[in-house]
Every structure is written in C-alpha cells, then in structure tokens.
Design an enzyme around this catalytic site. Sequence first.
Site, PDB file in Angstrom:
ATOM      1  N   ARG A 114      -2.188   7.098  -8.118  1.00  0.00           N
ATOM      2  CA  ARG A 114      -3.636   6.885  -8.028  1.00  0.00           C
ATOM      3  C   ARG A 114      -4.064   5.721  -8.921  1.00  0.00           C
ATOM      4  O   ARG A 114      -4.952   4.933  -8.567  1.00  0.00           O
ATOM      5  CB  ARG A 114      -4.356   8.170  -8.426  1.00  0.00           C
TER       6      ARG A 114
ATOM      7  N   HIS B 128      -6.274   2.505  -7.740  1.00  0.00           N
ATOM      8  CA  HIS B 128      -7.550   2.184  -8.375  1.00  0.00           C
ATOM      9  C   HIS B 128      -7.499   0.821  -9.072  1.00  0.00           C
ATOM     10  O   HIS B 128      -8.541   0.181  -9.244  1.00  0.00           O
ATOM     11  CB  HIS B 128      -7.937   3.273  -9.376  1.00  0.00           C
TER      12      HIS B 128
ATOM     13  N   GLY C  40      -8.052  -6.743  -7.712  1.00  0.00           N
ATOM     14  CA  GLY C  40      -6.658  -6.965  -7.344  1.00  0.00           C
ATOM     15  C   GLY C  40      -5.703  -6.248  -8.281  1.00  0.00           C
ATOM     16  O   GLY C  40      -6.103  -5.605  -9.258  1.00  0.00           O
TER      17      GLY C  40
ATOM     18  N   ASP D  67      -3.992  -6.242 -11.067  1.00  0.00           N
ATOM     19  CA  ASP D  67      -3.912  -7.040 -12.296  1.00  0.00           C
ATOM     20  C   ASP D  67      -4.025  -6.200 -13.566  1.00  0.00           C
ATOM     21  O   ASP D  67      -4.283  -6.726 -14.646  1.00  0.00           O
ATOM     22  CB  ASP D  67      -4.999  -8.115 -12.291  1.00  0.00           C
TER      23      ASP D  67
ATOM     24  N   SER E 157      -6.281  -4.301 -14.568  1.00  0.00           N
ATOM     25  CA  SER E 157      -7.618  -4.240 -15.169  1.00  0.00           C
ATOM     26  C   SER E 157      -8.025  -2.805 -15.483  1.00  0.00           C
ATOM     27  O   SER E 157      -8.832  -2.564 -16.384  1.00  0.00           O
ATOM     28  CB  SER E 157      -8.647  -4.891 -14.249  1.00  0.00           C
TER      29      SER E 157
ATOM     30  N   ASN F 295     -13.039   6.921 -12.410  1.00  0.00           N
ATOM     31  CA  ASN F 295     -11.731   6.765 -13.046  1.00  0.00           C
ATOM     32  C   ASN F 295     -11.479   7.723 -14.201  1.00  0.00           C
ATOM     33  O   ASN F 295     -10.394   7.708 -14.793  1.00  0.00           O
ATOM     34  CB  ASN F 295     -11.567   5.327 -13.561  1.00  0.00           C
TER      35      ASN F 295
ATOM     36  N   PRO G 157     -13.536   3.575  -2.631  1.00  0.00           N
ATOM     37  CA  PRO G 157     -14.007   4.498  -1.584  1.00  0.00           C
ATOM     38  C   PRO G 157     -14.368   5.859  -2.174  1.00  0.00           C
ATOM     39  O   PRO G 157     -13.643   6.392  -3.009  1.00  0.00           O
ATOM     40  CB  PRO G 157     -12.820   4.588  -0.632  1.00  0.00           C
TER      41      PRO G 157
ATOM     42  N   HIS H   9      -2.278  11.534  -1.106  1.00  0.00           N
ATOM     43  CA  HIS H   9      -2.884  12.798  -1.535  1.00  0.00           C
ATOM     44  C   HIS H   9      -1.946  13.979  -1.323  1.00  0.00           C
ATOM     45  O   HIS H   9      -2.323  15.112  -1.640  1.00  0.00           O
ATOM     46  CB  HIS H   9      -4.203  13.040  -0.791  1.00  0.00           C
ATOM     47  N   THR H  10      -0.757  13.733  -0.816  1.00  0.00           N
ATOM     48  CA  THR H  10       0.255  14.787  -0.806  1.00  0.00           C
ATOM     49  C   THR H  10       0.627  15.163  -2.240  1.00  0.00           C
ATOM     50  O   THR H  10       1.200  16.224  -2.478  1.00  0.00           O
ATOM     51  CB  THR H  10       1.504  14.341  -0.034  1.00  0.00           C
TER      52      THR H  10
ATOM     53  N   ASP I  23      -2.563  19.900  -1.106  1.00  0.00           N
ATOM     54  CA  ASP I  23      -1.770  20.707  -0.188  1.00  0.00           C
ATOM     55  C   ASP I  23      -0.948  21.702  -0.989  1.00  0.00           C
ATOM     56  O   ASP I  23      -1.096  21.779  -2.219  1.00  0.00           O
ATOM     57  CB  ASP I  23      -0.899  19.836   0.745  1.00  0.00           C
TER      58      ASP I  23
ATOM     59  N   THR J  85       2.138  21.773  -1.738  1.00  0.00           N
ATOM     60  CA  THR J  85       3.269  21.236  -2.508  1.00  0.00           C
ATOM     61  C   THR J  85       2.771  20.069  -3.359  1.00  0.00           C
ATOM     62  O   THR J  85       3.160  18.922  -3.144  1.00  0.00           O
ATOM     63  CB  THR J  85       4.410  20.788  -1.583  1.00  0.00           C
TER      64      THR J  85
ATOM     65  N   ASP K 150       5.627  14.678   0.428  1.00  0.00           N
ATOM     66  CA  ASP K 150       6.062  15.066   1.766  1.00  0.00           C
ATOM     67  C   ASP K 150       4.892  14.885   2.727  1.00  0.00           C
ATOM     68  O   ASP K 150       3.901  14.224   2.391  1.00  0.00           O
ATOM     69  CB  ASP K 150       6.581  16.517   1.764  1.00  0.00           C
TER      70      ASP K 150
END
Length: 338
Positions: free
Chosen positions: A79, A83, A89, A91, A93, A111, A178, A208-209, A258, A260, A265
Amino acid sequence: MRKTTPEFRSSQLSRMAVSAVVHGLLLSWVMIVSGFGAAVVGLRMDYYFLTCPFVDQVIKNTVFNALQADPTLAAGLVRMHFHDCFIEGCDASVLIDSTKDNTAEKDSPANLSLRGYEIIDVAKRQLEAHCPGVVSCADIVAMAARDAVFFSGGPVYDIPKGRKDGRRSKIMDTINLPAPTFNASQLTRTFGLHGFTAQEMVALSGAHTLGVARCSSFKQRLSNFDSTHNVDPSIDAIFAKTLMGTCSRGDNAEQPFDMTRNNFDNAYFNALLNKAGVLTSDQTLSTSEATMGVVKAYAMNQAIFFLDFQQAMVKMGMLDVKEGAQGEVRSDCRRINN
C-alpha cells in the site's frame, strides 16, 4: 519474533530459485509494459550492478525478517508503494516527515494507516553503511513492495531501478488518491489519468488480497445508505452483519479484505463475487459491466491474476519517475537532503 520453520525457509528458497530462472522472461515483458519506458524513463534492471551489487539481497532479507515477526506488514509495504506512486510519482515522497513549516503526505488522513516505514529505515541504514549515497529511498520502497508480494505467496517479478527521491511532500497532494467510496467509473477515470486501463485497475485492486480496512472506510455502507436502503444492497446480508460487528468496536476496528489476509492469492475476487467486498470501491468492481468480467476471470484463474498484477505493478513503479537533477538520493528517507 516468531521462529522460522525449516519448511518455511525451504519454500522461500525454492521460490527465490525460481525467480532467477524467470528473470530473463520478466525483463522482456518489462520492456513491453514500459513501452516508452526503458528508453525514455532510463531505469535498468542492473542499475546498481557496479555501485551496490547486493542491494536486492539486503532488501529481501530485511523484508523477510520483518514479515517473520509480523506478516501483516506485507499489506503495508504494498500500500505504501501505491500511495507513493500516485502522488508526485514513485519518488518516496510518502516517507518524508512533516516539519513546522510543512505538513507532509504521511500526515494526511488517507495515509495515517500506512505501516512499514521502519522496514524502509532498516534497509536504508544497511545500504548507507556499505554504499552511501547510492540507493534511493524510492527504489527501496518499490523493491520492498515487490518482496512483500513474493514472501506472501504472490507472483515473482522484478523491477528496473534508478528512481531518484523527490523533494516535495505536501498533504494537499493526497487529495488525488482514490477514495474508498469510489464506484467503478470513478476508479477507472482516476487510474486512467495515470495511464492505466480498467483491467489494470482491477488487477492492482487485487492487492487488497492482503490486509484490512478500518471501519471508518466502510461504515457509510451500513446505515442510512441512501433514500431507499438503510444498508448498501450490494452487500450480502450475513456479511453486512459481520461488518456491523466490526464497527461496533469503533472507527479504528479492522476488517480483513478476505479470509486470507496475509496470503497473496485470488480470494479477494471470490469475496467480491460472494458480495463480501469490504469497501464500496471493492464491491463495485463486480457489479460494473466494465469490470465484472475481469473479476470473474481472476476469481476463476489465479495464474491470470498473478500475471496481470505483476505487469501492472511494474508499470505503476514507473509513474512520473524522477531522474538526474530532478531528484536526489536521500541519506535519510524521512528528510530531504540539506
């Protein structure tokens, strides 16, 4: 720290051997994925071959040890990379600390739940001790995400290196991330601004698994949803009760995406088909005509998901890369060089 079993070590060593076999194949499709990339962006697989040849092994060992102590950190590292790349980009940051004169990205509400900063710090300190001023924090973040996917059971992939660290990190920029309330059209538009197709957006959403969402990110689905529904009708009734139980513990209570949460997966996509997506931005992928076919394909075939995910991750890792005088190599990932 948990003890590492012989079976776990054997499994990981076998997977690392496989990575060497497929490296040549990966290099060819990296060139295809970047298309414009290797020639214009200037990143290379062997960027540190002469200046810091053991960089990959240092980062792999650091991530491996961290995940042995806390497997949930894998989600944090993946993640963090996302982010970082979606703001200014790739970098690094997102790593910069706020100062009295500037509130940085990491202190944005979007964040505050990021984790794994200390893993980047450990890797950076080791690399600075042996090859000071050479390996950028941006490359460390990208490689750490790659290794987190790998050690969690996900696909083997490699990334070109040579990113420089940015000198800007402002909370206002995170408005471009988003939101968890986005529908498929909004997600497609947001990812499209960064050059991704709807299919690539779904593949990246598959990250997000790993991990969890906090109640504050999905509680709006559970009461007063709209003028005709108290609860979001796209949620399975039994799963809605599960989410309500999670939220009964407060806004910071966590719900796995989920079953797991620490394994990479395709269980996430099967959850979406069962109307058990945690966020609006998750469930919408299986209800939109533009994306439901991709969700079904990934739920049915994990290998296809893995292939598409690794290609999309390589592409993401090349977003707005800074080179030369556009950036720097920070000596401390949390601070811009003086």
